[in-house]
Design an enzyme around this catalytic site. Structure first.
Site, PDB file in Angstrom:
ATOM      1  N   HIS A 102      -8.723 -10.614  -0.262  1.00 19.75           N
ATOM      2  CA  HIS A 102      -8.597 -10.237   1.146  1.00 19.75           C
ATOM      3  C   HIS A 102      -9.770 -10.911   1.858  1.00 19.75           C
ATOM      4  CE1 HIS A 102      -8.240  -7.094   4.465  1.00 19.75           C
ATOM      5  NE2 HIS A 102      -9.483  -7.498   4.632  1.00 19.75           N
TER       6      HIS A 102
ATOM      7  N   HIS B 198       1.318   4.001   8.132  1.00 18.75           N
ATOM      8  CA  HIS B 198       0.343   4.906   8.754  1.00 18.75           C
ATOM      9  C   HIS B 198       1.097   5.986   9.517  1.00 18.75           C
ATOM     10  CE1 HIS B 198      -3.323   2.600   8.028  1.00 18.75           C
ATOM     11  NE2 HIS B 198      -2.739   1.504   8.474  1.00 18.75           N
TER      12      HIS B 198
ATOM     13  N   ASP C  60      -8.533  -5.451  -1.913  1.00 23.27           N
ATOM     14  CA  ASP C  60      -7.808  -5.537  -0.639  1.00 23.27           C
ATOM     15  C   ASP C  60      -8.053  -4.333   0.277  1.00 23.27           C
ATOM     16  OD1 ASP C  60      -5.794  -7.088   0.965  1.00 23.27           O
ATOM     17  OD2 ASP C  60      -4.974  -5.073   1.018  1.00 23.27           O
TER      18      ASP C  60
ATOM     19  N   HIS D  72       0.872  -1.181   0.000  1.00 24.25           N
ATOM     20  CA  HIS D  72       0.000   0.000   0.000  1.00 24.25           C
ATOM     21  C   HIS D  72       0.909   1.232   0.000  1.00 24.25           C
ATOM     22  CE1 HIS D  72      -3.609  -2.414   1.021  1.00 24.25           C
ATOM     23  NE2 HIS D  72      -2.754  -3.141   1.712  1.00 24.25           N
ATOM     24  N   PHE D  73       1.019   1.883  -1.142  1.00 18.90           N
ATOM     25  CA  PHE D  73       1.823   3.104  -1.215  1.00 18.90           C
ATOM     26  C   PHE D  73       0.964   4.355  -0.999  1.00 18.90           C
ATOM     27  CE2 PHE D  73       5.784   1.521  -3.788  1.00 18.90           C
ATOM     28  CZ  PHE D  73       6.117   0.695  -2.735  1.00 18.90           C
ATOM     29  N   ARG D  74      -0.350   4.152  -0.792  1.00 22.49           N
ATOM     30  CA  ARG D  74      -1.270   5.218  -0.323  1.00 22.49           C
ATOM     31  C   ARG D  74      -1.412   6.402  -1.278  1.00 22.49           C
ATOM     32  NH1 ARG D  74      -3.274   1.845   3.359  1.00 22.49           N
ATOM     33  NH2 ARG D  74      -2.021   1.556   5.220  1.00 22.49           N
TER      34      ARG D  74
ATOM     35  N   GLY E  63      -2.050  -2.428  10.689  1.00 17.37           N
ATOM     36  CA  GLY E  63      -0.995  -2.682   9.703  1.00 17.37           C
ATOM     37  C   GLY E  63       0.363  -2.175  10.114  1.00 17.37           C
TER      38      GLY E  63
ATOM     39  N   ASP F 136       2.348  -6.836   2.564  1.00 13.37           N
ATOM     40  CA  ASP F 136       1.191  -6.063   3.050  1.00 13.37           C
ATOM     41  C   ASP F 136       1.681  -4.772   3.723  1.00 13.37           C
ATOM     42  OD1 ASP F 136      -1.372  -5.251   3.522  1.00 13.37           O
ATOM     43  OD2 ASP F 136      -1.853  -6.815   4.984  1.00 13.37           O
TER      44      ASP F 136
END
Ligand code: ZN
Length: 471
Positions: free
Chosen positions: A193, A348, A166, A76-78, A359, A344
């Site tokens: 997921h 954050h 996901d 997750h590179f957001r 996570g 994964d």
């Protein structure tokens, strides 16, 4: 056109090989591999100085391990939308520092990535940064609406090899079947997921209570300075863990059944329980039945589920599990049920972590965590870890890389297996991700990533490394 790159005095390790030798790169591809040759390769290789073919680069690996660069099926590179947590540049930097040259990013951004065009735009921005080969997953339902799967029929798996909801589950079985049927026609892999949404609210309430009672307790989770978790917090986390185990197992069973019916390629993300793993094992066996054309099953496990247990009161989905589940995952690696390690990677802010965001930021430490937990402790050998982190993910994505083999992409990583370091997320520690939410902060790990190459070009070099002479 790039000149030759010759890496010699290396220990060449991939799924099929563990031998001293050298390797020659030309035009971004592996031109030749020379196991058994300790010094410079003969003939085709570098003769040093002016004799270096193409005026290229020569690297004396000084005995370090040369492996195919790692391939992450799940990060997750957001970006777009949550770039205060991570963006394509910080995520890419963390990836190459962790030895990754290929990364699949999930679609739970803002906006959700729900079209091939939106995925292409993210991929294009990542390619301008030029560190990793980034594949952007497209969501299974449009904008995560849980209903509309019409966009899936226009997906070209060469550009979008993997699709996933996901971060959440597709609640409706008929919608999931429609999504899987569309992907059976295009050949895209459906990454699942598995988490029953009807059970997650109960788990969320228990976690909220745990947080107010002092959980969780590792550096980087945003709870520094708070008292440690009390007995009630631990009780709540454990009860949430049990609910989420049921939530995982029931949806793993459902998704494998639906995939069998659709005849699609299904990939179960972040398997964390013994029960889910055994369901994957059975489904893999069933997929060998020739009447099930198109049905193929693969799965991934994360470094944190392999290295940690629920003794650590941390918040992550799926949760950290009891030691018996951890052992089942390792057995699954040994018997071939587990195809891949995927991070994964879930960066954050500390404020979000303190509020219960699940996570870990894990792409930079993934190899070292697995090396320390699995290889250093003699549970598996380094070739097996290479299969999990490179060869098998490449096969799932149908990419010509992941092995040290002539003609494949020269995505490579140099590691010092005996090198030790303490994971640090402070300034000067070399931590690249914007998310410092790692449960491994302060831990001593083995297996130092010294340098990463993508298509033969150096994209990362550890700044304090004197072990390898990289010009
Ligand atoms: Zn997930």
């Amino acid at each position: 056109m790039t000149g030759d790159l010759v890496i010699y005095n290396a220990r060449l390790v991939d799924r099929d090989m563990d031998a001293r030798g050298s390797l020659v790169v030309r035009d971004g591809r592996i031109a030749s591999v020379h196991p058994g040759a300790d010094g410079m390769p003969e003939g085709d290789g570098c003769r040093g100085g002016d004799g270096c073919p193409g005026g290229g680069q020569c690297i004396d690996a000084r005995g370090a391990v040369l492996m195919p660069a790692f391939i992450d099926l799940h990060a997750h590179f957001r970006d777009p939308g949550y770039t205060f947590k991570e963006d394509l540049e910080t995520g890419s930097r963390a990836a190459v520092a962790g030895g990754y040259a290929t990364v699949v990013c999930m679609a739970n951004t803002n906006p959700v990535v729900s079209s091939p065009e939106a995925a292409a735009a993210v991929r294009e921005r990542a390619s301008r940064i030029g560190l990793v080969d980034l594949y952007q997953a497209v969501s299974l339902t449009r904008d995560f609406d849980g209903l509309d799967t019409s966009h899936l029929s226009s997906i070209d798996p060469a550009l979008v090899p993997l699709v996933s909801e996901d971060g959440r589950e597709v609640a409706s079985p008929s919608v999931m079947l429609a999504a899987m049927s569309a992907c059976a026609r295009t050949g895209a892999v459906v990454s699942c997921h598995c988490e029953d949404p009807s059970l997650t609210d109960g788990a969320r309430a228990l976690r909220a209570e745990a947080l107010s009672s002092g959980a969780a307790g590792f550096a980087g989770d945003g709870t520094e300075g708070r008292p440690g978790p009390d007995a009630r917090a631990l009780e709540c986390l454990s009860a949430a863990g049990e609910i989420l185990a049921r939530a995982e197992d029931s949806m793993t069973a459902r998704n494998l059944d639906l995939a069998r019916e659709a005849g699609c390629r299904v990939h179960i993300a972040h398997v964390s329980t013994a029960r889910s793993l055994s369901l994957v094992r059975q489904a893999k066996f069933a997929s060998r039945d020739a009447t099930r054309a198109g049905f193929r099953v693969s799965c991934e496990v994360t470094p944190h589920h392999l290295a940690l247990t629920d003794a650590l009161p941390a918040i992550v989905n799926p949760p950290l599990r009891p030691q018996s589940d951890r052992e089942a995952l390792i057995d699954g690696i040994l018997d071939g049920t587990v195809d891949a390690v995927a991070t994964d990677h879930a960066p954050h802010t500390l404020a979000d972590k303190a509020g219960g965001a699940p996570g870990f930021s894990g792409i930079q430490t993934s190899f070292s965590v697995c090396y320390t937990a699995l290889v250093r402790s003699a549970l598996i050998d380094l070739s097996r870890l290479s299969a999990l982190m490179s060869a098998n993910p490449a096969a799932i994505l149908s990419l010509p890389r992941g092995l040290l083999r002539e003609g494949l992409d020269a995505d490579l990583v140099l590691v010092d297996p005996d090198g030790e370091f303490v994971v640090g997320t402070g300034p000067g520690d070399g931590w690249e991700s914007r998310g410092i939410n790692t449960p491994f902060a302060g831990e001593r790990l083995f297996g130092v990533v010294l340098a990463t190459f993508r298509h033969g070009l150096l994209v990362y070099r550890r700044s304090d490394s004197t072990a390898v002479n990289i010009v």
